[in-house]
Design an enzyme around this catalytic site. Structure first.
Site, PDB file in Angstrom:
ATOM      1  N   THR A  21       1.189  -1.485  -0.027  1.00  0.00           N
ATOM      2  CA  THR A  21       0.038   0.187   0.024  1.00  0.00           C
ATOM      3  C   THR A  21       1.067   1.398   0.022  1.00  0.00           C
ATOM      4  O   THR A  21       0.555   2.317  -0.541  1.00  0.00           O
ATOM      5  CB  THR A  21      -0.716  -0.088   1.184  1.00  0.00           C
ATOM      6  OG1 THR A  21      -1.454  -1.251   1.352  1.00  0.00           O
ATOM      7  CG2 THR A  21      -2.032   1.083   1.195  1.00  0.00           C
ATOM      8  N   ARG A  25       7.707  -2.654   2.827  1.00  0.00           N
ATOM      9  CA  ARG A  25       7.994  -2.586   4.204  1.00  0.00           C
ATOM     10  C   ARG A  25       8.296  -3.975   4.695  1.00  0.00           C
ATOM     11  O   ARG A  25       7.494  -4.971   4.459  1.00  0.00           O
ATOM     12  CB  ARG A  25       6.677  -2.155   5.003  1.00  0.00           C
ATOM     13  CG  ARG A  25       6.499  -0.926   5.203  1.00  0.00           C
ATOM     14  CD  ARG A  25       5.397  -0.489   5.948  1.00  0.00           C
ATOM     15  NE  ARG A  25       5.030   0.930   5.588  1.00  0.00           N
ATOM     16  CZ  ARG A  25       3.818   1.575   5.965  1.00  0.00           C
ATOM     17  NH1 ARG A  25       2.985   0.901   6.766  1.00  0.00           N
ATOM     18  NH2 ARG A  25       3.957   2.831   5.466  1.00  0.00           N
ATOM     19  N   SER A 116       6.227   4.127   8.528  1.00  0.00           N
ATOM     20  CA  SER A 116       5.052   4.761   9.066  1.00  0.00           C
ATOM     21  C   SER A 116       4.564   4.374  10.506  1.00  0.00           C
ATOM     22  O   SER A 116       5.688   4.593  11.389  1.00  0.00           O
ATOM     23  CB  SER A 116       3.667   4.322   8.367  1.00  0.00           C
ATOM     24  OG  SER A 116       2.753   5.333   8.684  1.00  0.00           O
ATOM     25  N   LYS A 129      10.231   3.792   0.191  1.00  0.00           N
ATOM     26  CA  LYS A 129       9.130   4.119  -0.923  1.00  0.00           C
ATOM     27  C   LYS A 129       9.716   5.450  -1.832  1.00  0.00           C
ATOM     28  O   LYS A 129      10.636   6.343  -1.263  1.00  0.00           O
ATOM     29  CB  LYS A 129       7.907   4.402  -0.331  1.00  0.00           C
ATOM     30  CG  LYS A 129       7.622   5.790   0.353  1.00  0.00           C
ATOM     31  CD  LYS A 129       6.071   5.952   0.647  1.00  0.00           C
ATOM     32  CE  LYS A 129       5.744   7.236   1.218  1.00  0.00           C
ATOM     33  NZ  LYS A 129       4.262   7.720   1.329  1.00  0.00           N
ATOM     34  N   ASP A 280       1.978  10.162  13.870  1.00  0.00           N
ATOM     35  CA  ASP A 280       2.417   8.887  13.601  1.00  0.00           C
ATOM     36  C   ASP A 280       3.913   8.955  13.501  1.00  0.00           C
ATOM     37  O   ASP A 280       4.678   9.780  13.354  1.00  0.00           O
ATOM     38  CB  ASP A 280       1.786   7.820  12.870  1.00  0.00           C
ATOM     39  CG  ASP A 280       2.240   8.277  11.268  1.00  0.00           C
ATOM     40  OD1 ASP A 280       2.256   9.254  11.165  1.00  0.00           O
ATOM     41  OD2 ASP A 280       2.206   7.332  10.447  1.00  0.00           O
ATOM     42  N   ASP A 282       6.015   8.687  10.908  1.00  0.00           N
ATOM     43  CA  ASP A 282       6.610   9.569  10.001  1.00  0.00           C
ATOM     44  C   ASP A 282       5.801  10.756   9.714  1.00  0.00           C
ATOM     45  O   ASP A 282       6.009  11.552   8.734  1.00  0.00           O
ATOM     46  CB  ASP A 282       6.575   8.815   8.643  1.00  0.00           C
ATOM     47  CG  ASP A 282       5.293   8.277   8.041  1.00  0.00           C
ATOM     48  OD1 ASP A 282       4.202   8.231   8.912  1.00  0.00           O
ATOM     49  OD2 ASP A 282       5.222   8.130   6.869  1.00  0.00           O
ATOM     50  N   ASP A 284       2.437  11.404   8.958  1.00  0.00           N
ATOM     51  CA  ASP A 284       1.522  11.882   7.900  1.00  0.00           C
ATOM     52  C   ASP A 284       0.097  11.411   8.636  1.00  0.00           C
ATOM     53  O   ASP A 284      -0.948  12.007   8.013  1.00  0.00           O
ATOM     54  CB  ASP A 284       1.792  11.108   6.678  1.00  0.00           C
ATOM     55  CG  ASP A 284       1.935   9.798   6.815  1.00  0.00           C
ATOM     56  OD1 ASP A 284       1.771   9.009   8.042  1.00  0.00           O
ATOM     57  OD2 ASP A 284       1.965   8.942   5.838  1.00  0.00           O
ATOM     58  N   THR A 347      -7.866   1.979  -1.268  1.00  0.00           N
ATOM     59  CA  THR A 347      -7.005   2.453  -0.187  1.00  0.00           C
ATOM     60  C   THR A 347      -5.603   2.767  -0.490  1.00  0.00           C
ATOM     61  O   THR A 347      -4.860   2.189  -1.412  1.00  0.00           O
ATOM     62  CB  THR A 347      -7.002   1.159   0.925  1.00  0.00           C
ATOM     63  OG1 THR A 347      -8.444   1.091   1.374  1.00  0.00           O
ATOM     64  CG2 THR A 347      -6.139   1.745   2.109  1.00  0.00           C
ATOM     65  N   GLU A 366      -8.558   9.371   4.341  1.00  0.00           N
ATOM     66  CA  GLU A 366      -8.846   8.046   4.745  1.00  0.00           C
ATOM     67  C   GLU A 366      -9.270   7.668   5.995  1.00  0.00           C
ATOM     68  O   GLU A 366      -8.722   8.462   6.968  1.00  0.00           O
ATOM     69  CB  GLU A 366      -7.530   7.085   4.410  1.00  0.00           C
ATOM     70  CG  GLU A 366      -7.020   7.298   3.203  1.00  0.00           C
ATOM     71  CD  GLU A 366      -6.024   6.178   2.795  1.00  0.00           C
ATOM     72  OE1 GLU A 366      -6.335   5.043   2.652  1.00  0.00           O
ATOM     73  OE2 GLU A 366      -4.713   6.485   3.116  1.00  0.00           O
ATOM     74  N   GLU A 367      -9.702   6.654   6.222  1.00  0.00           N
ATOM     75  CA  GLU A 367     -10.387   6.223   7.574  1.00  0.00           C
ATOM     76  C   GLU A 367      -9.224   5.842   8.735  1.00  0.00           C
ATOM     77  O   GLU A 367      -9.407   5.873   9.927  1.00  0.00           O
ATOM     78  CB  GLU A 367     -11.420   5.087   7.645  1.00  0.00           C
ATOM     79  CG  GLU A 367     -11.109   3.777   6.751  1.00  0.00           C
ATOM     80  CD  GLU A 367      -9.794   3.058   7.385  1.00  0.00           C
ATOM     81  OE1 GLU A 367      -9.797   3.022   8.607  1.00  0.00           O
ATOM     82  OE2 GLU A 367      -8.938   2.862   6.578  1.00  0.00           O
ATOM     83  N   SER A 368      -8.167   5.507   8.128  1.00  0.00           N
ATOM     84  CA  SER A 368      -6.872   5.153   8.898  1.00  0.00           C
ATOM     85  C   SER A 368      -6.172   6.174   9.405  1.00  0.00           C
ATOM     86  O   SER A 368      -4.931   6.338   9.412  1.00  0.00           O
ATOM     87  CB  SER A 368      -6.149   4.218   7.833  1.00  0.00           C
ATOM     88  OG  SER A 368      -5.763   5.012   6.859  1.00  0.00           O
ATOM     89  N   ARG A 499      -8.875  -6.447   7.855  1.00  0.00           N
ATOM     90  CA  ARG A 499      -9.698  -5.253   8.404  1.00  0.00           C
ATOM     91  C   ARG A 499     -11.261  -5.389   7.729  1.00  0.00           C
ATOM     92  O   ARG A 499     -11.399  -5.706   6.886  1.00  0.00           O
ATOM     93  CB  ARG A 499      -8.921  -4.223   7.683  1.00  0.00           C
ATOM     94  CG  ARG A 499      -7.460  -3.844   7.619  1.00  0.00           C
ATOM     95  CD  ARG A 499      -7.261  -2.494   7.520  1.00  0.00           C
ATOM     96  NE  ARG A 499      -5.710  -2.338   7.355  1.00  0.00           N
ATOM     97  CZ  ARG A 499      -4.819  -2.443   8.501  1.00  0.00           C
ATOM     98  NH1 ARG A 499      -5.261  -2.566   9.569  1.00  0.00           N
ATOM     99  NH2 ARG A 499      -3.452  -2.016   7.987  1.00  0.00           N
TER     100      ARG A 499
HETATM  101  C1  G1P Z   1      -2.752   1.305   5.887  1.00  0.00           C
HETATM  102  C2  G1P Z   1      -4.102   2.042   5.846  1.00  0.00           C
HETATM  103  C3  G1P Z   1      -4.343   2.912   4.643  1.00  0.00           C
HETATM  104  C4  G1P Z   1      -2.791   3.757   4.639  1.00  0.00           C
HETATM  105  C5  G1P Z   1      -1.542   2.915   4.736  1.00  0.00           C
HETATM  106  C6  G1P Z   1      -0.541   3.746   4.565  1.00  0.00           C
HETATM  107  O1  G1P Z   1      -2.768   0.612   4.885  1.00  0.00           O
HETATM  108  O2  G1P Z   1      -5.325   1.181   6.042  1.00  0.00           O
HETATM  109  O3  G1P Z   1      -5.425   3.644   4.488  1.00  0.00           O
HETATM  110  O4  G1P Z   1      -3.024   4.653   3.398  1.00  0.00           O
HETATM  111  O5  G1P Z   1      -1.694   2.418   5.794  1.00  0.00           O
HETATM  112  O6  G1P Z   1      -0.437   4.594   5.991  1.00  0.00           O
HETATM  113  P1  G1P Z   1      -3.144  -1.238   4.653  1.00  0.00           P
HETATM  114  O7  G1P Z   1      -2.332  -1.755   5.914  1.00  0.00           O
HETATM  115  O8  G1P Z   1      -4.695  -1.334   5.022  1.00  0.00           O
HETATM  116  O9  G1P Z   1      -3.054  -1.589   3.423  1.00  0.00           O
HETATM  117 ZN    ZN Z   2       2.641   7.456   8.455  1.00  0.00          ZN
END
Ligand code: G1P
Ligand code: ZN
Length: 546
Positions: A21, A25, A116, A129, A280, A282, A284, A347, A366-368, A499
Site C-alpha cells: 500500500t 515494508r 509509518s 518508498k 504517527d 513519519d 502523516d 486504499t 482515509e479512515e486510517s 480489516r
Molecule cells: C494502511 C491504511 C491505509 C493507509 C496505509 C499507509 O494500509 O489502511 O489507509 O494509506 O496504511 O498509511 P493497509 O495496511 O490497510 O494496506
Molecule cells: Zn505514516
C-alpha cells in the site's frame, strides 16, 4: 582516485520486493540481509531512469537503520548519475515535509525511509518508498515496474566513498554529486503558516485554550516545537514525547485510541486539556480528541470539508474531495450540499495524486487517521491538527460541540474498523475466498434489520489516466446505505491482517450519543457470521478496534 570510484557489485534478485500500500515494508532484519536494500534502490533507479544530474530528495522518519540506509542511498545516487541530493538534517524528514521539499525544489523525485506507524528498533520494521516529482507516492504503474526490475536485477552501482556527515546543514561533495543537508522544519512551518490563520490560533491559545500534542517519540517532535512553541506561543506543557527516538521509546507510533493511550488517558476524565492530538512515526497520520471525545477520521474529513471556508488557504472554495473506499460516506454528504464532486478511490494515498494534479480535488482522506490536501501530495498529520485549531479558533466552540452540530445537520455515519492482525495467510485468504463465494446469493437476503442490496470486489478506474486497480476490498452494501467491507492489509510484515470496516448511517439526533460499538453491534455480528471468521481463524476478538 581512491574514495571516488564507482563500483559495480554483482547481485541477484530477492523475490519479495513488491511494494505494498505504501512502499516496501519489511522487518529490519530483512533489510539487513546482504544487498537487500541496495537491490531495491537500484531497482528504483533502473525503472525511473533519472536524467543525468537530476535532483533527488532523501530522508526518513529516523527509525533504527535510517542512518545506515541514508549513507548507502547517497552513495548509490552518486553512482547512478544524480547531480544533487537534498537530505534532511540527521537523515530525517517527515513524510509530509519530504513531499513539501520535493515540490518546493522541483526535484525529480524523492526516497522516503519509513514504516509509518509500525514499531521500530532492531526487531521492528523498516520501509522505503519512492515519490515522484509531484511530491506524491509513486503510482501503481511505477511500483509495478520497480518490482519487475527487482526480479531482473543482476548488479547495482555504488560509490566507494566515505560517509557524508549529516548533522550540520550545508553542501558537501560525494564524487561528482552535491549533498545538501537541509533543515526542512522551517520550509514546512512556512507552508503551514501560509495556509492557516496563525493569528487566530495564537489568540485562542493565549486565551487559555489548553492543548496537548503527542509526537509519540517520532518524527514530528521538532516540527511541533517550531509550530506550536516558537510560532504559536503555546506553553511548553503542550508537547508530549517530542524527542524522536530510533525505537519510538519502544512504543507503537500509531495515533489511535489503543496505541496513543497516554494522550487518551489525559483527555478523558475531569479537568482535562481542551484539545488533544497525536501523529504517527513519519508524521502523516493524525488523531483528534476533544475533552472526553474522539473524532473519527472519517468525520474529521467531513468536518474539515464543511468548514474549509473558515481557513485562509481554502477560503476560495474546494474543487472537490476524495476519500478511500473504506472511509465512511460522511464527506459525501457534505460534498453534495456544497455541490462539489466527491471521488471514491482504493486504499492508499497514491490514488489521490492524479486527482489533485488534475485540479479535481482539494481535500482528501482515509479512515486510517489520514487527512490532507493539495498543498502537498501526502497526508499530513500536523496540517490536520492546525486545520482543527483554526476551526475551533473561529467558531469558538469545543471539539465535541462542533462534531455534534455537524451530525445534527448531516446525520451521523457511525463507523468503526476491526483489525485482526497476524493471522496465518491461508486462513485469511480462506475468509476472503469464502466471502466472495457467498456474494452470488447475498443480494436480497435479510439479516435482522439489514437487507443486502449489492456485493462486489471494489475496482477503480482512475478518471485521469484511465488505469484500473481491481481487487481493492470486498463490500456488502445494504439497502439503507450501511456497509461492511473486508480487506487484507498491504502494509503488514507478519502473516495477514484482515480489516473489517463497519458503517451505519443514523439521521436520528437522539441516537447520536451512542457508543459506536453499541450502535454497530448488529452489523458486527453479521460480519462475523458471514465471514465465518472465528471458525476459520480461531479469533473471537479483533486485535485493534478504531
Ligand atoms: C494502511 C491504511 C491505509 C493507509 C496505509 C499507509 O494500509 O489502511 O489507509 O494509506 O496504511 O498509511 P493497509 O495496511 O490497510 O494496506
Ligand atoms: Zn505514516
Amino acid at each position: 582516485m581512491p574514495g571516488n570510484t564507482i563500483l559495480t557489485i554483482a547481485s541477484s534478485p530477492y523475490k519479495d520486493q513488491r511494494p505494498g500500500t505504501s512502499g516496501l515494508r519489511k522487518r529490519v532484519q530483512v533489510f539487513q540481509q546482504a544487498h537487500y536494500l541496495e537491490n531495491f534502490v537500484q531497482s528504483i533507479f533502473d525503472s525511473i531512469k533519472p536524467p543525468q544530474k537530476a535532483l533527488l530528495v532523501l530522508g526518513g522518519d529516523g527509525r533504527y537503520f535510517n542512518r545506515e540506509a541514508i549513507q548507502i542511498i547517497l552513495k548509490m545516487a552518486a553512482a547512478n548519475g544524480f547531480g544533487r541530493v537534498l537530505v534532511g538534517k540527521g537523515g530525517i524528514l517527515s513524510t509530509p515535509a519530504a513531499s513539501c521539499v520535493i515540490r518546493k525544489h522541483a526535484a525529480f523525485g524523492g526516497i522516503i525511509l519509513s514504516a509509518s506507524h509500525n514499531p521500530g528498533g532492531p526487531d521492528g520494521d523498516f520501509g522505503i518508498k519512492y515519490n515522484t516529482s509531484n511530491g506524491g507516492p509513486a503510482p501503481e504503474k511505477i511500483t509495478d515496474s520497480i518490482f519487475e526490475a527487482s526480479l531482473k536485477l543482476t548488479q547495482y552501482r555504488i560509490a566507494d566513498a566515505p560517509d557524508v556527515q549529516l548533522d550540520k546543514t550545508g553542501d558537501y561533495t560525494l564524487c561528482d554529486m552535491t549533498v545538501s543537508v537541509i533543515d526542512a522544519v522551517s520550509d514546512y512551518a512556512d507552508l503551514m503558516e501560509s495556509l492557516f490563520d496563525f493569528g487566530a490560533i495564537r489568540d485562542l491559545l493565549a486565551g487559555g485554550f489548553n492543548i496537548r500534542f503527542d509526537a509519540m517519540h517520532a518524527v514530528t517532535g521538532p516540527y511541533a516545537r517550531e509550530i506550536f512553541i516558537n510560532r504559536l506561543k503555546a506553553p511548553e506543557s503542550s508537547l508530549m514525547n517530542c524527542i524522536p527516538l530510533p525505537d519510538f521509546g519502544k512504543g507503537h507510533p500509531d495515533p489511535n485510541l489503543t496505541y496513543a493511550h497516554e494522550l487518551v488517558e489525559m483527555l478523558y476524565g475531569e479537568n482535562t486539556p481542551d484539545f488533544g492530538a497525536a501523529s504517527d512515526g513519519d508524521g502523516d497520520r493524525n488523531m483528534i480528541l476533544g475533552r472526553n471525545f474522539f473524532v473519527t477520521p472519517s468525520d474529521s474529513l467531513a468536518i474539515l470539508t464543511a468548514n474549509a471556508k473558515l481557513v485562509p488557504g481554502y477560503r476560495a472554495g474546494l474543487a472537490g474531495v476524495a476519500r478511500s473506499m473504506p472511509t465512511s460516506a460522511a464527506v459525501d454528504l457534505v460534498a453534495k450540499e456544497l455541490d462539489i464532486p466527491c471521488f471514491e478511490t482504493p486504499t492508499g494515498w497514491k490514488f489521490f495524486g492524479n486527482l489533485m494534479d488534475a485540479g479535481k480535488v482539494t481535500l482528501c482522506g482515509e479512515e486510517s487517521f489520514g487527512t490532507g490536501s493539495s498543498h502537498i501530495r501526502e497526508k499530513d498529520g500536523l496540517w490536520a491538527v492546525l486545520f482543527w485549531l483554526n476551526i475551533v479558533a473561529i467558531k469558538k466552540q469545543s471539539v465535541e460541540a462542533i462534531v455534534r452540530e455537524h451530525w445534527a445537520h448531516f446525520g451521523r455515519n457511525v463507523y468503526s474498523r476491526h483489525d485482526y492482525e497476524a493471522i496465518p495467510n491461508d486462513a485469511a485468504n480462506g475468509v476472503m475466498a469464502h466471502l466472495k463465494a457467498e456474494f452470488a446469493h447475498l443480494p436480497g437476503k435479510t439479516f435482522g434489520s439489514y437487507k443486502a442490496e449489492h456485493c462486489d470486489d471494489f475496482s477503480y478506474t482512475d478518471p485521469v489516466d484511465g488505469s484500473t486497480s481491481a481487487g481493492q476490498g470486498l463490500r456488502i452494501i445494504f439497502t439503507d446505505g450501511s456497509r461492511i467491507v473486508f480487506r487484507l492489509s498491504g502494509t503488514g510484515t507478519e502473516g495477514a491482517t484482515l480489516r473489517i470496516y463497519l458503517e451505519a448511517y443514523d439521521p436520528v439526533v437522539a441516537n447520536h450519543h451512542l457508543d459506536a460499538q453499541t450502535a454497530l453491534s448488529e452489523l458486527i455480528a453479521i460480519a462475523g457470521r458471514l465471514s465465518e471468521l472465528e471458525k476459520r481463524t480461531g479469533r473471537a476478538k479483533p486485535t485493534v478496534i478504531t
